[in-house]
Design a protein around this motif. Structure first.
Motif, PDB file in Angstrom:
ATOM      1  N   GLY A   1       0.127   6.439   8.115  1.00 14.19           N
ATOM      2  CA  GLY A   1      -0.080   5.012   8.197  1.00 14.19           C
ATOM      3  C   GLY A   1       0.164   4.233   6.964  1.00 14.19           C
ATOM      4  N   ILE A   2       0.674   4.927   6.236  1.00 11.92           N
ATOM      5  CA  ILE A   2       0.767   4.064   4.821  1.00 11.92           C
ATOM      6  C   ILE A   2       2.232   4.107   4.314  1.00 11.92           C
ATOM      7  CG2 ILE A   2      -1.634   4.274   4.002  1.00 11.92           C
ATOM      8  CD1 ILE A   2      -0.460   6.593   2.204  1.00 11.92           C
ATOM      9  N   ALA A   3       3.261   3.689   5.278  1.00  3.61           N
ATOM     10  CA  ALA A   3       4.742   3.579   5.014  1.00  3.61           C
ATOM     11  C   ALA A   3       4.820   2.818   3.649  1.00  3.61           C
ATOM     12  CB  ALA A   3       5.405   2.898   6.178  1.00  3.61           C
ATOM     13  N   GLY A   4       5.592   3.354   2.697  1.00  2.32           N
ATOM     14  CA  GLY A   4       5.851   2.835   1.453  1.00  2.32           C
ATOM     15  C   GLY A   4       5.130   3.266   0.147  1.00  2.32           C
ATOM     16  N   GLY A   5       4.125   4.190   0.702  1.00  2.00           N
ATOM     17  CA  GLY A   5       3.126   4.565  -0.388  1.00  2.00           C
ATOM     18  C   GLY A   5       3.468   5.870  -1.059  1.00  2.00           C
ATOM     19  N   GLU A   6       4.892   6.026  -1.235  1.00  2.00           N
ATOM     20  CA  GLU A   6       4.979   7.195  -1.692  1.00  2.00           C
ATOM     21  C   GLU A   6       4.929   7.532  -3.232  1.00  2.00           C
ATOM     22  OE1 GLU A   6       7.214   5.495  -0.045  1.00  2.00           O
ATOM     23  OE2 GLU A   6       8.081   6.509   1.558  1.00  2.00           O
ATOM     24  N   ARG A   7       4.881   6.426  -4.218  1.00  2.00           N
ATOM     25  CA  ARG A   7       4.570   6.603  -5.576  1.00  2.00           C
ATOM     26  C   ARG A   7       2.831   7.087  -5.580  1.00  2.00           C
ATOM     27  NH1 ARG A   7       5.920   1.277  -8.875  1.00  2.00           N
ATOM     28  NH2 ARG A   7       8.220   2.064  -7.876  1.00  2.00           N
ATOM     29  N   HIS A   8       2.343   6.379  -4.885  1.00  2.00           N
ATOM     30  CA  HIS A   8       0.704   6.771  -4.781  1.00  2.00           C
ATOM     31  C   HIS A   8       0.605   8.027  -4.555  1.00  2.00           C
ATOM     32  CE1 HIS A   8      -0.089   2.522  -5.542  1.00  2.00           C
ATOM     33  NE2 HIS A   8       0.489   2.001  -4.340  1.00  2.00           N
ATOM     34  N   VAL A   9       1.301   8.681  -3.650  1.00  2.00           N
ATOM     35  CA  VAL A   9       1.128  10.126  -3.246  1.00  2.00           C
ATOM     36  C   VAL A   9       1.467  10.842  -4.076  1.00  2.00           C
ATOM     37  CG1 VAL A   9       2.116  11.728  -1.749  1.00  2.00           C
ATOM     38  CG2 VAL A   9       1.490   9.703  -0.712  1.00  2.00           C
ATOM     39  N   TYR A  10       2.539  10.468  -5.127  1.00  2.00           N
ATOM     40  CA  TYR A  10       3.060  11.630  -6.184  1.00  2.00           C
ATOM     41  C   TYR A  10       1.982  11.607  -7.107  1.00  2.00           C
ATOM     42  CZ  TYR A  10       7.646  12.701  -4.373  1.00  2.00           C
ATOM     43  OH  TYR A  10       8.809  12.961  -3.714  1.00  2.00           O
ATOM     44  N   ARG A  11       1.320  10.670  -7.394  1.00  2.00           N
ATOM     45  CA  ARG A  11       0.021  10.507  -8.460  1.00  2.00           C
ATOM     46  C   ARG A  11      -0.950  11.565  -7.950  1.00  2.00           C
ATOM     47  NH1 ARG A  11       0.138   4.599  -8.939  1.00  2.00           N
ATOM     48  NH2 ARG A  11      -1.740   4.560  -8.012  1.00  2.00           N
TER      49      ARG A  11
END
Length: 480
Positions: free
Chosen positions: A450-460
């Protein structure tokens, strides 16, 4: 200059995908186009080009069909289950043990692993993330822990990526699966450490007792995985490793839902497991099914036994379960959903395997392996994990990763005098683990959480795991 031409298709695919601006289908098409001049040069005018490209492209498409059949059938099963009981799927998570730590472990390592092995396509990832969110875990940590659901990717989707890898490397499939299973323990130690670190950080109840239980369950799962590859088949080994433990977990759970509810939720999986195990483990039945309705257009390519192939078993499960639970008018919608979800995978699988077949048949992998061996000398094999990780991480598919790299890795092992089976298995396992970090799969995980667009934060959140897995793979090469 000739070597650069040979490696150009692989570099082009990886480079285009790495930009993040070129879809995988277009990148694979560009790689296929770049393969044509490389193959022409590699053949040195010794073959009729029209005949060569026509026949070898058909062989690549034939290999792709084996993967496509499983992909589309697996997605059909998934959409039939969703249409029949969309709200009940999440009830499966209630059968996990009681404490938050035990629930999170069971979800991430076993229950989601079963779904991933049965269907593939990241469905196990969805189960893990949704279950962890219901435990109160925030979206980003839920993704970081949920990625553990992908550790059985070599056996995911009924092991189709491993099956294709064996065919491309001309390796005996059962041995290839067994070698791959034998390489898993060092990686699992790393993944367990990752899980324990997050359990402590999230306050899920990490304790010496829970760590000991985790080790017992994990050893049981990978012991069953090894036995499944040794005595059954690659396409059922993942189910053999997880299904009995899911059943045991349900029996041990003091708060388990009623048996009737569990059967209603798990019926399609029980059907699939029953069909697959009976056709693989009952020797007379297995031999009979493998001897009828055989399609084999090429002598040097795997046959397609219509009565035995895993994709056919998946489709029969979908038909049987759908007949019990669905209305006829729902069929059209399910087929449209299946095609919408699977068309990209179908296209990329076809293109990558045609590309891989053209390169392999023209001798390009062998020449590249000799060139790399000459350059790197005794350290040549240390690049094996890097090649595998890059291919897996940038294609997101075990099938695509093995298509791009396994012929090269096998040739490199032969050139270096190493055991081809061990090197190929390392390619298979490492490439599979790194498919988790594919941008498309991360985006899918964000959608699940439910956080579409949060890819950059996931990689961190997950970036630290990548070098640890890669170092583990490099250390393994020292023993090959």
């Amino acid at each position: 200059m000739q070597i650069l031409l040979y490696i150009a298709p692989i570099i082009l695919v990886i480079g285009l995908v790495a930009t993040g601006r070129v879809p995988l289908v277009r990148a694979s098409l560009a790689g296929l186009v770049a393969t044509v001049p490389a193959v022409i040069v590699a053949l040195h005018g010794e073959r009729d080009l029209v005949s060569f490209f026509f026949v070898e492209s058909l062989k690549g498409a034939w290999l792709a069909w084996h993967a496509i059949a499983v992909t589309l059938a697996g997605l059909t099963v998934h959409h039939v289950i969703q249409a029949a009981a969309p709200e009940r799927q999440t009830e499966a998570t209630e059968a996990a043990p009681v404490s938050p730590h035990r629930r999170a472990f069971f979800l991430s390592f076993i229950a989601s692993g079963l779904i991933e092995c049965a269907i593939g396509f990241g469905v196990g990832f969805a189960l893990a993330i949704h279950g962890l969110r219901r435990l109160g875990v925030a979206p980003l940590p839920a993704i970081a822990v949920g990625l553990l659901s992908q550790m059985l990717v070599p056996w995911g989707g009924l092991g189709i990526g491993t099956t294709i890898g064996a065919a491309l490397g001309h390796l005996p499939l059962q041995q290839f699966g067994l070698y791959s299973a034998s390489l898993m323990p060092p990686f699992v130690v790393v993944l367990l450490g990752w899980f324990w670190w997050w359990s402590h950080r999230l306050g899920l109840g990490l304790s010496a007792k829970n760590m000991a239980l985790d080790l017992v369950w994990t050893c049981a799962m990978f012991g069953l995985l090894w036995l499944g590859n040794r005595f059954a088949s690659v396409d059922t080994a993942g189910l053999i490793a997880t299904a009995p433990l899911v059943a045991l977990g349900w029996l041990l759970d003091r708060n388990r839902p009623p048996l009737k509810t569990m059967l209603r939720v798990t019926l399609p999986y029980l059907l699939l497991i029953g069909v697959l195990l009976s056709t693989r483990l009952i020797t007379p039945l297995s031999q009979l099914l493998q001897s009828v309705a055989i399609m084999r257009p090429f002598d040097d390519m795997p046959a397609f036994p219509w009565a035995y192939q895993a994709g056919v078993m998946l489709l029969l499960t979908a038909i049987a379960y759908g007949a019990l639970t669905l209305k006829p008018r729902q069929t059209g919608g399910i087929l449209r959903q299946t095609w919408a979800a699977g068309r990209i995978a179908v296209a990329t699988t076809l293109i990558f395997l045609v590309m891989a077949r053209l390169m392999a048949a023209s001798g390009i992998p062998a020449e590249l392996a000799q060139a790399w061996q000459g350059f790197a000398g005794s350290h040549a094999l240390l690049a094996t994990p890097l090649f595998a990780a890059v291919a897996g991480g940038l294609t997101g598919s075990n099938t695509a990763s093995n298509s791009l790299m396994l012929p090269l890795q096998a040739a490199l092992a032969g050139s270096a005098g190493a055991n081809v089976m061990w090197v190929s298995a390392l390619q298979n396992v490492t490439g599979s683990l790194f498919t988790t970090f594919f941008p498309g799969k991360v985006a899918m995980a964000c959608a699940f959480a439910g956080i579409a667009g949060g890819e950059r934060h996931v990689y961190r959140y997950v970036v630290l795991l990548m070098p640890v897995l890669l170092i583990t793979a490099v250390l393994l090469t020292l023993f090959l």
